[in-house]
Design a protein around this motif. Structure first.
Motif, PDB file in Angstrom:
ATOM      1  N   LEU A   1       0.816  -1.212   0.000  1.00  0.00           N
ATOM      2  CA  LEU A   1       0.000   0.000   0.000  1.00  0.00           C
ATOM      3  C   LEU A   1       0.853   1.265   0.000  1.00  0.00           C
ATOM      4  N   ILE A   2       1.953   1.253   0.781  1.00  0.00           N
ATOM      5  CA  ILE A   2       2.855   2.410   0.814  1.00  0.00           C
ATOM      6  C   ILE A   2       3.491   2.617  -0.563  1.00  0.00           C
ATOM      7  N   ARG A   3       3.967   1.526  -1.147  1.00  0.00           N
ATOM      8  CA  ARG A   3       4.576   1.603  -2.482  1.00  0.00           C
ATOM      9  C   ARG A   3       3.563   2.123  -3.501  1.00  0.00           C
ATOM     10  N   LYS A   4       2.339   1.624  -3.413  1.00  0.00           N
ATOM     11  CA  LYS A   4       1.281   2.043  -4.330  1.00  0.00           C
ATOM     12  C   LYS A   4       1.042   3.549  -4.228  1.00  0.00           C
ATOM     13  N   LYS A   5       0.974   4.063  -3.009  1.00  0.00           N
ATOM     14  CA  LYS A   5       0.741   5.491  -2.808  1.00  0.00           C
ATOM     15  C   LYS A   5       1.909   6.333  -3.320  1.00  0.00           C
ATOM     16  N   LEU A   6       3.124   5.841  -3.148  1.00  0.00           N
ATOM     17  CA  LEU A   6       4.292   6.579  -3.643  1.00  0.00           C
ATOM     18  C   LEU A   6       4.241   6.757  -5.154  1.00  0.00           C
ATOM     19  N   TYR A   7       3.758   5.720  -5.857  1.00  0.00           N
ATOM     20  CA  TYR A   7       3.581   5.838  -7.307  1.00  0.00           C
ATOM     21  C   TYR A   7       2.402   6.752  -7.628  1.00  0.00           C
ATOM     22  N   ASP A   8       1.290   6.594  -6.894  1.00  0.00           N
ATOM     23  CA  ASP A   8       0.108   7.415  -7.153  1.00  0.00           C
ATOM     24  C   ASP A   8       0.406   8.898  -6.949  1.00  0.00           C
ATOM     25  N   TRP A   9       1.229   9.237  -5.960  1.00  0.00           N
ATOM     26  CA  TRP A   9       1.564  10.625  -5.662  1.00  0.00           C
ATOM     27  C   TRP A   9       2.724  11.148  -6.514  1.00  0.00           C
ATOM     28  N   GLY A  10       3.319  10.302  -7.327  1.00  0.00           N
ATOM     29  CA  GLY A  10       4.416  10.724  -8.185  1.00  0.00           C
ATOM     30  C   GLY A  10       5.758  10.789  -7.498  1.00  0.00           C
ATOM     31  N   LEU A  11       5.862  10.250  -6.261  1.00  0.00           N
ATOM     32  CA  LEU A  11       7.136  10.266  -5.543  1.00  0.00           C
ATOM     33  C   LEU A  11       8.073   9.163  -6.043  1.00  0.00           C
TER      34      LEU A  11
ATOM     35  N   VAL B   1       6.810   1.048 -15.102  1.00  0.00           N
ATOM     36  CA  VAL B   1       6.276   1.302 -16.440  1.00  0.00           C
ATOM     37  C   VAL B   1       4.805   1.686 -16.300  1.00  0.00           C
ATOM     38  N   ARG B   2       4.410   2.786 -16.936  1.00  0.00           N
ATOM     39  CA  ARG B   2       3.004   3.157 -16.963  1.00  0.00           C
ATOM     40  C   ARG B   2       2.417   2.649 -18.278  1.00  0.00           C
ATOM     41  N   ALA B   3       1.904   1.436 -18.239  1.00  0.00           N
ATOM     42  CA  ALA B   3       1.329   0.840 -19.442  1.00  0.00           C
ATOM     43  C   ALA B   3       0.120   1.647 -19.885  1.00  0.00           C
ATOM     44  N   GLY B   4      -0.078   1.710 -21.194  1.00  0.00           N
ATOM     45  CA  GLY B   4      -1.219   2.460 -21.713  1.00  0.00           C
ATOM     46  C   GLY B   4      -2.528   1.717 -21.556  1.00  0.00           C
ATOM     47  N   PHE B   5      -2.445   0.376 -21.443  1.00  0.00           N
ATOM     48  CA  PHE B   5      -3.660  -0.437 -21.356  1.00  0.00           C
ATOM     49  C   PHE B   5      -3.370  -1.648 -20.484  1.00  0.00           C
ATOM     50  N   ASN B   6      -4.152  -1.796 -19.416  1.00  0.00           N
ATOM     51  CA  ASN B   6      -3.945  -2.888 -18.463  1.00  0.00           C
ATOM     52  C   ASN B   6      -5.108  -3.876 -18.498  1.00  0.00           C
ATOM     53  N   ILE B   7      -4.779  -5.146 -18.672  1.00  0.00           N
ATOM     54  CA  ILE B   7      -5.760  -6.230 -18.601  1.00  0.00           C
ATOM     55  C   ILE B   7      -5.420  -7.057 -17.370  1.00  0.00           C
ATOM     56  N   VAL B   8      -6.339  -7.123 -16.412  1.00  0.00           N
ATOM     57  CA  VAL B   8      -6.089  -7.874 -15.182  1.00  0.00           C
ATOM     58  C   VAL B   8      -7.001  -9.088 -15.150  1.00  0.00           C
ATOM     59  N   LEU B   9      -6.388 -10.243 -14.897  1.00  0.00           N
ATOM     60  CA  LEU B   9      -7.088 -11.523 -14.975  1.00  0.00           C
ATOM     61  C   LEU B   9      -7.496 -12.019 -13.593  1.00  0.00           C
ATOM     62  N   PHE B  10      -8.686 -12.617 -13.540  1.00  0.00           N
ATOM     63  CA  PHE B  10      -9.188 -13.245 -12.315  1.00  0.00           C
ATOM     64  C   PHE B  10      -9.737 -14.611 -12.679  1.00  0.00           C
ATOM     65  N   GLU B  11      -9.265 -15.646 -11.995  1.00  0.00           N
ATOM     66  CA  GLU B  11      -9.749 -16.991 -12.291  1.00  0.00           C
ATOM     67  C   GLU B  11     -11.159 -17.171 -11.731  1.00  0.00           C
TER      68      GLU B  11
END
Length: 353
Positions: free
Chosen positions: A22-32, A144-154
């Motif tokens: 979650l901390i890592r996620k926020k650091l990316y979301d905030w641009g840090l 990497v900021r992919a332009g299109f993300n496909i996330v799979l769920f079984e």
């Protein structure tokens, strides 16, 4: 039962892991922490769990859909014994690039397959000579900021209680799905009832602009590991099957084979397992000891790459050893939506060359 207790003991570590995510996620979301966007279409195929969701056949589906473009597939190359950026060539083996990249390379002529731990560096080396890059298993790779993300769920795991690593199999928090452009439910039953389809949507709680689409597995004919020979699944009805797998989730494969026989002896290894001579000798010994006339050895397409690469031909060449290819297919309306979204994204983001 013991394994369940052990997992409970690991729950505190899962909480720590989740906090770090979650901390890592926020650091990316905030641009840090820096996330690089590229000036060509980058499609990421990923999931939140460890293995077994169907990323490989989904990537292959994309390659076929986008056949008119100059495609590069970039993977980490899990299980390889090499490091750094490598482009697959005629000398590539599962040990040099990994089993899944080798499968792509041998299946699709005209498609560049490369491996690199550093996805940013990998795309930099590929982008000038390609129309688009498909990132295999990189949804957690936020550099990497992919332009299109496909996330799979079984399908079968939706609605079940899942924990983060190490107590469970989740490597990312469930809220990360909100970054996806498509939520793709894989390995769905055929036919798919509307109530099951709606249950998946309720579980995933998509954003207003996030389509939840459903796919299923389609099995091909069995292909001999060494000879130019194939046979249908119907032809092995009531055979004794000696199944060899080193994949994350063999359950759907076993279910398919059980449509044709109830006699399946399964030698199961962990995902990407590097088979050893003793493993193959044991399999051969058990196979030859069977008194049943109609018997066969079956493995997966991914496993076949490691079996061929590690010099087991002398042990297996005289045996009926086959691999079973699989493909991903989408239900009719979902297929129209999926294909349209992918094709429109690539077309509208392609560079003027």
């Amino acid at each position: 039962m013991l394994l369940n207790y052990l997992r409970l003991l690991l729950l505190p570590f899962s909480i720590i892991y989740g906090m770090a995510i979650l901390i890592r996620k926020k650091l990316y979301d905030w641009g840090l922490m820096r996330s690089v966007k590229f000036d060509l279409p980058v499609i990421c195929v990923g999931n939140l769990a460890v293995g077994g969701s169907g990323k490989t056949p989904t990537t292959e589906y994309l390659v076929k859909l986008l056949a008119g473009y100059k495609i590069a597939i970039l993977s980490r190359g899990y299980g390889r014994k090499t490091k750094g950026f490598i482009v697959a060539n005629g000398a590539a083996t599962a040990e040099t690039i990994g089993d899944e990249p080798l499968q792509y390379h041998q299946k699709f002529t005209g498609v560049t397959v490369a491996v690199c731990e550093d996805r940013v560096n990998g795309i930099k080396q590929l982008k000038e000579n390609h129309d688009l890059v498909i990132l295999d298993d990189a949804f957690q790779h936020r550099a990497v900021r992919a332009g299109f993300n496909i996330v799979l769920f079984e399908f079968r795991k939706l609605g079940t209680l899942q924990f983060l690593l190490p107590a469970g199999n989740l490597r990312d928090v469930f809220s990360s799905r909100k970054r996806a452009d498509i939520l793709l439910v894989t390995k769905s039953p055929v036919p798919l009832l509307h109530v099951a389809q709606q249950a998946a949507i309720n579980e995933l709680q998509p954003n207003a602009n996030q389509p939840v689409l459903h796919s299923y597995l389609k099995y091909g004919d069995l292909i001999h590991l060494y000879h130019n020979e194939s046979r249908t699944l119907e032809s092995i009805k009531d055979f004794e099957i000696f199944l060899l797998t080193g994949i994350a989730n063999p359950a759907p494969l076993i279910e398919e084979l059980e449509k044709f026989t109830k006699t399946i002896k399964h030698e199961e290894f962990r995902d990407h397992y590097a088979f050893k001579n003793d493993d193959i000798k044991k399999l051969k010994s058990v196979f030859l000891a069977s008194t049943k006339k109609d018997k066969i050895i079956i493995t997966t397409e991914k496993d076949s790459k490691r079996l061929r690469a590690t010099g087991f031909e002398d042990l297996l060449v005289d045996l009926p050893v086959y691999y079973l290819p699989i493909e991903v297919e989408l239900f009719e309306e979902d297929k129209i939506t999926f294909d349209e979204l992918i094709l429109n994204y690539v077309k509208s983001n392609r560079r003027n060359r």
